[in-house]
Design a protein around this motif. Sequence first.
Motif, PDB file in Angstrom:
ATOM      1  N   SER A 217       0.861  -1.173   0.000  1.00 40.93           N
ATOM      2  CA  SER A 217       0.000   0.000   0.000  1.00 40.93           C
ATOM      3  C   SER A 217       0.902   1.228   0.000  1.00 40.93           C
ATOM      4  N   ALA A 218       0.585   2.201  -0.837  1.00 39.71           N
ATOM      5  CA  ALA A 218       1.468   3.362  -0.950  1.00 39.71           C
ATOM      6  C   ALA A 218       0.684   4.661  -1.051  1.00 39.71           C
ATOM      7  N   ASP A 219       0.811   5.492  -0.020  1.00 41.07           N
ATOM      8  CA  ASP A 219       0.330   6.866  -0.081  1.00 41.07           C
ATOM      9  C   ASP A 219       1.500   7.798  -0.377  1.00 41.07           C
ATOM     10  N   THR A 220       2.704   7.335  -0.022  1.00 38.45           N
ATOM     11  CA  THR A 220       3.908   8.125  -0.215  1.00 38.45           C
ATOM     12  C   THR A 220       5.077   7.197  -0.527  1.00 38.45           C
ATOM     13  N   ILE A 221       5.966   7.646  -1.395  1.00 35.93           N
ATOM     14  CA  ILE A 221       7.138   6.866  -1.790  1.00 35.93           C
ATOM     15  C   ILE A 221       8.386   7.538  -1.230  1.00 35.93           C
ATOM     16  N   CYS A 222       9.224   6.755  -0.562  1.00 35.35           N
ATOM     17  CA  CYS A 222      10.445   7.289   0.035  1.00 35.35           C
ATOM     18  C   CYS A 222      11.661   7.043  -0.836  1.00 35.35           C
ATOM     19  N   THR A 223      12.494   8.072  -0.938  1.00 34.43           N
ATOM     20  CA  THR A 223      13.838   7.942  -1.489  1.00 34.43           C
ATOM     21  C   THR A 223      14.803   8.472  -0.440  1.00 34.43           C
ATOM     22  N   HIS A 224      16.065   8.108  -0.549  1.00 32.15           N
ATOM     23  CA  HIS A 224      17.053   8.519   0.448  1.00 32.15           C
ATOM     24  C   HIS A 224      18.059   9.506  -0.128  1.00 32.15           C
ATOM     25  N   GLY A 225      18.240  10.625   0.562  1.00 28.87           N
ATOM     26  CA  GLY A 225      19.147  11.656   0.088  1.00 28.87           C
ATOM     27  C   GLY A 225      20.609  11.336   0.270  1.00 28.87           C
ATOM     28  N   ASP A 226      20.939  10.285   1.046  1.00 28.88           N
ATOM     29  CA  ASP A 226      22.336   9.968   1.298  1.00 28.88           C
ATOM     30  C   ASP A 226      22.906   8.965   0.301  1.00 28.88           C
ATOM     31  N   ASN A 227      22.097   8.509  -0.664  1.00 31.74           N
ATOM     32  CA  ASN A 227      22.614   7.611  -1.685  1.00 31.74           C
ATOM     33  C   ASN A 227      23.516   8.362  -2.664  1.00 31.74           C
ATOM     34  N   VAL A 228      24.496   7.668  -3.222  1.00 38.02           N
ATOM     35  CA  VAL A 228      25.451   8.298  -4.132  1.00 38.02           C
ATOM     36  C   VAL A 228      24.750   8.901  -5.339  1.00 38.02           C
ATOM     37  N   ARG A 229      23.761   8.190  -5.864  1.00 35.78           N
ATOM     38  CA  ARG A 229      23.040   8.655  -7.051  1.00 35.78           C
ATOM     39  C   ARG A 229      21.614   9.103  -6.703  1.00 35.78           C
ATOM     40  N   ALA A 230      21.471   9.706  -5.538  1.00 39.48           N
ATOM     41  CA  ALA A 230      20.148  10.126  -5.081  1.00 39.48           C
ATOM     42  C   ALA A 230      19.488  11.084  -6.060  1.00 39.48           C
ATOM     43  N   LEU A 231      20.228  12.062  -6.539  1.00 37.36           N
ATOM     44  CA  LEU A 231      19.656  13.059  -7.437  1.00 37.36           C
ATOM     45  C   LEU A 231      19.162  12.421  -8.728  1.00 37.36           C
ATOM     46  N   GLU A 232      19.998  11.598  -9.341  1.00 38.01           N
ATOM     47  CA  GLU A 232      19.622  10.951 -10.596  1.00 38.01           C
ATOM     48  C   GLU A 232      18.422  10.021 -10.394  1.00 38.01           C
ATOM     49  N   PHE A 233      18.425   9.296  -9.281  1.00 42.79           N
ATOM     50  CA  PHE A 233      17.346   8.348  -9.024  1.00 42.79           C
ATOM     51  C   PHE A 233      16.013   9.066  -8.830  1.00 42.79           C
ATOM     52  N   VAL A 234      16.011  10.134  -8.045  1.00 40.95           N
ATOM     53  CA  VAL A 234      14.773  10.879  -7.816  1.00 40.95           C
ATOM     54  C   VAL A 234      14.258  11.460  -9.126  1.00 40.95           C
ATOM     55  N   ARG A 235      15.153  11.983  -9.939  1.00 43.79           N
ATOM     56  CA  ARG A 235      14.753  12.563 -11.222  1.00 43.79           C
ATOM     57  C   ARG A 235      14.123  11.499 -12.125  1.00 43.79           C
ATOM     58  N   GLU A 236      14.753  10.327 -12.197  1.00 40.00           N
ATOM     59  CA  GLU A 236      14.231   9.253 -13.037  1.00 40.00           C
ATOM     60  C   GLU A 236      12.895   8.732 -12.510  1.00 40.00           C
ATOM     61  N   LEU A 237      12.780   8.629 -11.201  1.00 40.59           N
ATOM     62  CA  LEU A 237      11.546   8.139 -10.599  1.00 40.59           C
ATOM     63  C   LEU A 237      10.400   9.110 -10.846  1.00 40.59           C
ATOM     64  N   ARG A 238      10.646  10.380 -10.656  1.00 35.80           N
ATOM     65  CA  ARG A 238       9.588  11.377 -10.890  1.00 35.80           C
ATOM     66  C   ARG A 238       9.133  11.350 -12.354  1.00 35.80           C
ATOM     67  N   CYS A 239      10.085  11.278 -13.252  1.00 34.92           N
ATOM     68  CA  CYS A 239       9.763  11.250 -14.682  1.00 34.92           C
ATOM     69  C   CYS A 239       8.908  10.032 -15.024  1.00 34.92           C
ATOM     70  N   ALA A 240       9.274   8.873 -14.488  1.00 32.88           N
ATOM     71  CA  ALA A 240       8.539   7.642 -14.768  1.00 32.88           C
ATOM     72  C   ALA A 240       7.121   7.703 -14.214  1.00 32.88           C
ATOM     73  N   LEU A 241       6.953   8.262 -13.040  1.00 30.52           N
ATOM     74  CA  LEU A 241       5.626   8.381 -12.447  1.00 30.52           C
ATOM     75  C   LEU A 241       4.744   9.314 -13.271  1.00 30.52           C
ATOM     76  N   GLU A 242       5.298  10.427 -13.686  1.00 30.15           N
ATOM     77  CA  GLU A 242       4.525  11.371 -14.489  1.00 30.15           C
ATOM     78  C   GLU A 242       4.154  10.768 -15.840  1.00 30.15           C
ATOM     79  N   GLU A 243       5.078  10.004 -16.421  1.00 32.39           N
ATOM     80  CA  GLU A 243       4.774   9.348 -17.699  1.00 32.39           C
ATOM     81  C   GLU A 243       3.683   8.290 -17.543  1.00 32.39           C
ATOM     82  N   ALA A 244       3.567   7.750 -16.327  1.00 28.06           N
ATOM     83  CA  ALA A 244       2.528   6.751 -16.032  1.00 28.06           C
ATOM     84  C   ALA A 244       1.221   7.414 -15.607  1.00 28.06           C
ATOM     85  N   ASN A 245       1.136   8.729 -15.799  1.00 28.54           N
ATOM     86  CA  ASN A 245      -0.072   9.498 -15.473  1.00 28.54           C
ATOM     87  C   ASN A 245      -0.359   9.491 -13.974  1.00 28.54           C
TER      88      ASN A 245
END
Length: 251
Positions: A217-245
């Motif tokens: 069950s998901a009302d909110t999705i967590c990402t971690h800012g301390d990961n090496v590729r945190a910025l790239e991952f968040v950007r890719e995740l947001r893009c994929a979610l928006e593309e999925a409407n």
Amino acid sequence: MRAIDLNCDLGESFGRYTMGLDDQVIPLVSSVNVACGMHAGDPMVMRRTVRMATQAGVAIGAHPGYPDLQGFGRRDMNLSPDEAYSFVLYQIGALAGFCAAEGARLHHVKPHGQLYNRAAADRALADAIAAAVRDFDPQLVLVGLAGGQLVEAGESLGLRCASEFFADRNYTDEGVLAPRSMPNATLTDEAFAVKRAVRAVREGTIESITGKTIRVSADTICTHGDNVRALEFVRELRCALEEANVEIKPV
């Protein structure tokens, strides 16, 4: 259109030590969980993070943890419920002060690390955390692991609760986070993690660490800012979610 909150644990720098790319990640998410000085962060970092989040227009949450700077709040401290209540209330109040100074309002509370994990299974601890949130401000949203004791404790006290899904963590067959002591507790295949998160939002299912299909069950999705590729991952995740409407907005 399906909506989901995209959150990130931030504000984890301390003194001269910098962790994460908070200034770049914040505009990509809809809410942030700010460390409150116990497991990470300090007053200057808290103030700076709240200011950046306010300027970006994202929801601000307190991220209270065990008083464990050296262990980053990921070691179990076995606090009594009374101690946990006091430590959580103290940290919420500290961050709320910085929010007030910046003209912002505290939106939610999400425990950190082992405090979060233990509260998902320990009802006495969950009750103590939920009580601290309610006593500070019953309008706050309490964030906890989907299906865990913390969400149930919050709901029993009349709090608005948000069930959380972790985009970059593996899950056991029982639907709980794989312990960090396991070598594959954190996902390293970003493409798979992004695809899995979209599936979690749209279908409510994912593959467990053994490949079994489990419900989430998901009302909110967590990402971690301390990961090496945190910025790239968040950007890719947001893009994929928006593309999925999927609309991205705070709970």
